[in-house]
Design an enzyme around this catalytic site. Sequence first.
Site, PDB file in Angstrom:
ATOM      1  N   ILE A  83       0.864  -1.180   0.000  1.00  0.00           N
ATOM      2  CA  ILE A  83       0.000   0.000   0.000  1.00  0.00           C
ATOM      3  C   ILE A  83       0.894   1.221   0.000  1.00  0.00           C
ATOM      4  CG2 ILE A  83      -1.801   1.275   1.217  1.00  0.00           C
ATOM      5  CD1 ILE A  83      -2.670  -1.419   2.457  1.00  0.00           C
ATOM      6  N   ASP A  87      14.818   7.853   2.334  1.00  0.00           N
ATOM      7  CA  ASP A  87      14.255   6.990   3.365  1.00  0.00           C
ATOM      8  C   ASP A  87      15.419   6.491   4.213  1.00  0.00           C
ATOM      9  OD1 ASP A  87      11.574   7.131   2.379  1.00  0.00           O
ATOM     10  OD2 ASP A  87      12.092   5.669   0.841  1.00  0.00           O
ATOM     11  N   CYS A 126      12.761   7.310  -2.255  1.00  0.00           N
ATOM     12  CA  CYS A 126      11.442   7.047  -2.816  1.00  0.00           C
ATOM     13  C   CYS A 126      11.548   7.011  -4.336  1.00  0.00           C
ATOM     14  CB  CYS A 126      10.458   8.130  -2.375  1.00  0.00           C
ATOM     15  SG  CYS A 126       8.856   8.036  -3.215  1.00  0.00           S
ATOM     16  N   ARG A 150       7.707   8.947   8.296  1.00  0.00           N
ATOM     17  CA  ARG A 150       7.407  10.100   7.454  1.00  0.00           C
ATOM     18  C   ARG A 150       5.886  10.235   7.423  1.00  0.00           C
ATOM     19  NH1 ARG A 150       9.018   9.662   1.405  1.00  0.00           N
ATOM     20  NH2 ARG A 150      11.143   9.632   2.234  1.00  0.00           N
ATOM     21  N   GLY A 151       5.412  11.457   7.660  1.00  0.00           N
ATOM     22  CA  GLY A 151       3.970  11.672   7.641  1.00  0.00           C
ATOM     23  C   GLY A 151       3.229  10.891   8.699  1.00  0.00           C
ATOM     24  N   HIS A 161      10.627   0.702   0.614  1.00  0.00           N
ATOM     25  CA  HIS A 161      11.209   0.017   1.769  1.00  0.00           C
ATOM     26  C   HIS A 161      11.136  -1.513   1.628  1.00  0.00           C
ATOM     27  CE1 HIS A 161       9.745   3.934   3.080  1.00  0.00           C
ATOM     28  NE2 HIS A 161      10.363   3.854   4.246  1.00  0.00           N
ATOM     29  N   GLU A 162       9.928  -2.001   1.335  1.00  0.00           N
ATOM     30  CA  GLU A 162       9.706  -3.441   1.265  1.00  0.00           C
ATOM     31  C   GLU A 162      10.584  -4.080   0.192  1.00  0.00           C
ATOM     32  OE1 GLU A 162       5.600  -1.442   1.979  1.00  0.00           O
ATOM     33  OE2 GLU A 162       7.461  -1.014   0.907  1.00  0.00           O
ATOM     34  N   SER A 195       2.518   4.606   0.666  1.00  0.00           N
ATOM     35  CA  SER A 195       2.487   5.200   2.002  1.00  0.00           C
ATOM     36  C   SER A 195       1.731   6.520   2.070  1.00  0.00           C
ATOM     37  CB  SER A 195       3.913   5.381   2.535  1.00  0.00           C
ATOM     38  OG  SER A 195       4.659   6.223   1.686  1.00  0.00           O
ATOM     39  N   LYS A 196       1.829   7.368   1.047  1.00  0.00           N
ATOM     40  CA  LYS A 196       1.096   8.632   1.111  1.00  0.00           C
ATOM     41  C   LYS A 196      -0.406   8.377   1.061  1.00  0.00           C
ATOM     42  CE  LYS A 196       0.645  13.275  -0.817  1.00  0.00           C
ATOM     43  NZ  LYS A 196       1.113  14.237  -1.856  1.00  0.00           N
TER      44      LYS A 196
END
Length: 274
Positions: free
Chosen positions: A81, A189, A182, A250-251, A221-222, A83-84
């Site tokens: 999913i 990251d 990103c 982040r966020g 990341h994953e 992230s934002k």
Amino acid sequence: MSTPEHSPLGKDTVYADRYDPGLLFPIPRADKRAEIGLGEVLPFHGVDIWNAYELSWLDQRGKPQVALAEFHVPAASPNIIESKSFKLYLNGFAQERIADAATLSATLMHDLSAAAGAVVNVQLRDARAAALPVIDLDGHLLDDQDIAIDHYGPPNADFLQADTTATPVAETLVSHLLRSNCPVTGQPDWGSVQIAYRGAPIDHAGLLRYLVSFRTHNEFHEQCVERIFVDLTQCCAPRQLSVYARYTRRGGLDINPFRSSTPATPANPRTVRQ
């Protein structure tokens, strides 16, 4: 289309404050896994542990409520999913009146599972800081080695080597020098990584050079953690291996992917940087 360039990343965004599950943006794992030679049968077990620190909603009388949330997305799920979109979705609860925390938890589980394509476990916690302990990652620190490094991307598995003539070891290694970017916005990251293995001793200097070679690499990341797992497996052939990355938030969200050659679920403590 569920590709990063079609996601909310890197675009001006209206921050909704009403519930909208349509904000969640799934991205298939298959394409990036094919890039590192993975098919439908995965060489690892694992989970992506997300922590949310900015979750709020209204009770039935309109009083704001807050909680910490922990989400477990199985590595076997077909989608990650973005992230934002996850953040936008969570923000959407800010002005929603919800009967109780159990109702919210069930809603989160339903929507996130639909986006990921597999059951996502959800746990809500009280907003007290003590709910998540702060610890150091256990293991031998790689970062104090007195070595020169001059390669910062792309990731170079040629740095990895193991001494197959030596007595096998059981070892846990840690580095705080993991950085990637990103793939859409180019934002950095930052993460810490813990590598536990049994097998021929892995060269520490080469491993640190390898981890630093992610520094200018563009990948989620994953995907970075899966690349590390696959490269270590192919280059060093450990009998048992786990890779656990703890990324800074982040966020209001942090993402902590874990991949292991054997079924396991790691603990979810915060590091000092988180």
